[in-house]
Design a protein around this motif. Structure first.
Motif, PDB file in Angstrom:
ATOM      1  N   GLU A  30       0.840  -1.424   0.018  1.00  0.00           N
ATOM      2  CA  GLU A  30       0.186  -0.009  -0.050  1.00  0.00           C
ATOM      3  C   GLU A  30       0.674   1.197  -0.130  1.00  0.00           C
ATOM      4  O   GLU A  30       0.504   2.254  -0.685  1.00  0.00           O
ATOM      5  CB  GLU A  30      -1.027   0.188   1.277  1.00  0.00           C
ATOM      6  N   SER A  31       1.692   1.620   0.547  1.00  0.00           N
ATOM      7  CA  SER A  31       3.009   2.531   0.408  1.00  0.00           C
ATOM      8  C   SER A  31       3.717   2.712  -0.257  1.00  0.00           C
ATOM      9  O   SER A  31       3.855   3.495  -1.181  1.00  0.00           O
ATOM     10  CB  SER A  31       3.968   2.191   2.097  1.00  0.00           C
ATOM     11  N   ILE A  32       4.014   1.295  -1.338  1.00  0.00           N
ATOM     12  CA  ILE A  32       4.791   1.904  -2.299  1.00  0.00           C
ATOM     13  C   ILE A  32       3.558   2.131  -3.227  1.00  0.00           C
ATOM     14  O   ILE A  32       4.608   3.006  -3.618  1.00  0.00           O
ATOM     15  CB  ILE A  32       5.758   0.577  -2.746  1.00  0.00           C
ATOM     16  N   LYS A  36       3.093   6.790   1.499  1.00  0.00           N
ATOM     17  CA  LYS A  36       3.330   7.178   2.333  1.00  0.00           C
ATOM     18  C   LYS A  36       1.664   6.352   3.690  1.00  0.00           C
ATOM     19  O   LYS A  36       1.672   5.926   4.638  1.00  0.00           O
ATOM     20  CB  LYS A  36       4.393   7.313   3.456  1.00  0.00           C
ATOM     21  N   LYS A  37       1.083   7.387   3.233  1.00  0.00           N
ATOM     22  CA  LYS A  37       0.502   7.548   4.553  1.00  0.00           C
ATOM     23  C   LYS A  37      -0.970   6.537   4.529  1.00  0.00           C
ATOM     24  O   LYS A  37      -1.415   7.059   4.924  1.00  0.00           O
ATOM     25  CB  LYS A  37      -0.661   9.409   3.936  1.00  0.00           C
ATOM     26  N   ASN A  38      -1.120   6.017   3.385  1.00  0.00           N
ATOM     27  CA  ASN A  38      -2.336   4.824   3.358  1.00  0.00           C
ATOM     28  C   ASN A  38      -1.834   4.000   4.220  1.00  0.00           C
ATOM     29  O   ASN A  38      -1.995   3.863   5.009  1.00  0.00           O
ATOM     30  CB  ASN A  38      -2.234   4.505   1.922  1.00  0.00           C
ATOM     31  N   GLY A  39       0.092   3.468   4.219  1.00  0.00           N
ATOM     32  CA  GLY A  39       0.220   2.414   4.468  1.00  0.00           C
ATOM     33  C   GLY A  39       0.295   2.978   5.799  1.00  0.00           C
ATOM     34  O   GLY A  39      -0.032   2.421   6.565  1.00  0.00           O
ATOM     35  N   LEU A 176      13.178  -0.156   0.635  1.00  0.00           N
ATOM     36  CA  LEU A 176      12.403  -1.811   0.487  1.00  0.00           C
ATOM     37  C   LEU A 176      12.799  -2.510  -0.649  1.00  0.00           C
ATOM     38  O   LEU A 176      11.884  -3.673  -0.791  1.00  0.00           O
ATOM     39  CB  LEU A 176      11.086  -1.966   2.367  1.00  0.00           C
ATOM     40  N   THR A 177      11.463  -1.895  -1.193  1.00  0.00           N
ATOM     41  CA  THR A 177      11.609  -2.028  -2.599  1.00  0.00           C
ATOM     42  C   THR A 177      12.477  -3.375  -3.590  1.00  0.00           C
ATOM     43  O   THR A 177      11.885  -4.345  -3.707  1.00  0.00           O
ATOM     44  CB  THR A 177      10.824  -1.084  -3.892  1.00  0.00           C
TER      45      THR A 177
END
Length: 209
Positions: A30-32, A36-39, A176-177
């Motif tokens: 979700e963040s990727i 980031k706000k979604n994550g 982290l991707t």
């Protein structure tokens, strides 16, 4: 509650939260894909869901632990068996194929919707409830204060550390991707998960209350 038990619980909880699983992988993707706000919003919901499972486990298990040694022994062996089952299923896990390309219209969801999504994702998962029933009792001290309160404290600790881990995953998602599709990374994490779950199962199996 002994400090040693709390440290052991926190260590085990951190290891379980860091090792890739449905929750932190969902936060990562979700963040990727959507920011980031979604994550972070999803992380809040997931952490709040932990408190619901804690309440359910605390109110039911505390009565069993205090009133019936035989009933607790049965719960203990079932819990250990479930942890071994999770270890076995982790052993059979294959590398996850993650969708890192979200559709643009999904970015428009507000924070409350995402928190609710993470919350329901956690609360409605019966596997999480079973895990808490198996996980919490081995860190309860009979010589400490009220068993129910001990479980609530442990659940709160778990929820806080899980949120912190998920928060870091959201913030560091870009970095982290490169690990997401790394075969060696998944192999290491798979065996780490097997080791942790098996160890927790053994600890519970030979615990004495």
């Amino acid at each position: 509650m002994e400090v040693q038990l709390i440290i052991s619980f926190l260590t085990a909880s951190l290891l379980l939260s860091v090792i890739p699983g449905p929750d932190n992988i969902f936060v990562l993707t979700e963040s990727i894909t959507k920011g980031k706000k979604n994550g972070i919003a999803i992380s809040i919901g997931l952490a709040l869901g932990v408190l619901v499972h804690t309440a359910a486990a605390a109110t039911g298990l505390s009565i069993i632990i205090q009133k019936s040694a035989i009933a607790f022994s049965i719960i203990k062996y079932i819990g250990a068996a479930y942890l071994f089952y999770l270890a076995f299923m982790s052993l059979k896990e294959k590398k996850l194929e993650l969708n890192l390309f979200g559709s643009p219209d999904q970015n428009k969801k507000d924070g409350f919707y995402l928190i609710k999504k993470g919350f329901l994702m956690n609360v409605l998962n019966p596997k999480v409830a079973l895990f808490f029933i198996a996980f919490l009792p081995q860190f309860i001290s009979k010589s400490g204060f009220n068993v129910t309160l001990q479980m609530f404290v442990l659940g709160l600790i778990f929820a806080i550390q899980a949120f912190v881990v998920f928060l870091f995953i959201s913030i560091l998602s870009g970095k982290l991707t490169k690990y997401v599709n790394n075969h060696k990374f998944w192999k290491i994490t798979k065996w780490s998960k097997v080791g942790i779950l098996s160890s927790l199962g053994l600890v519970l199996l030979f615990s004495k209350k």
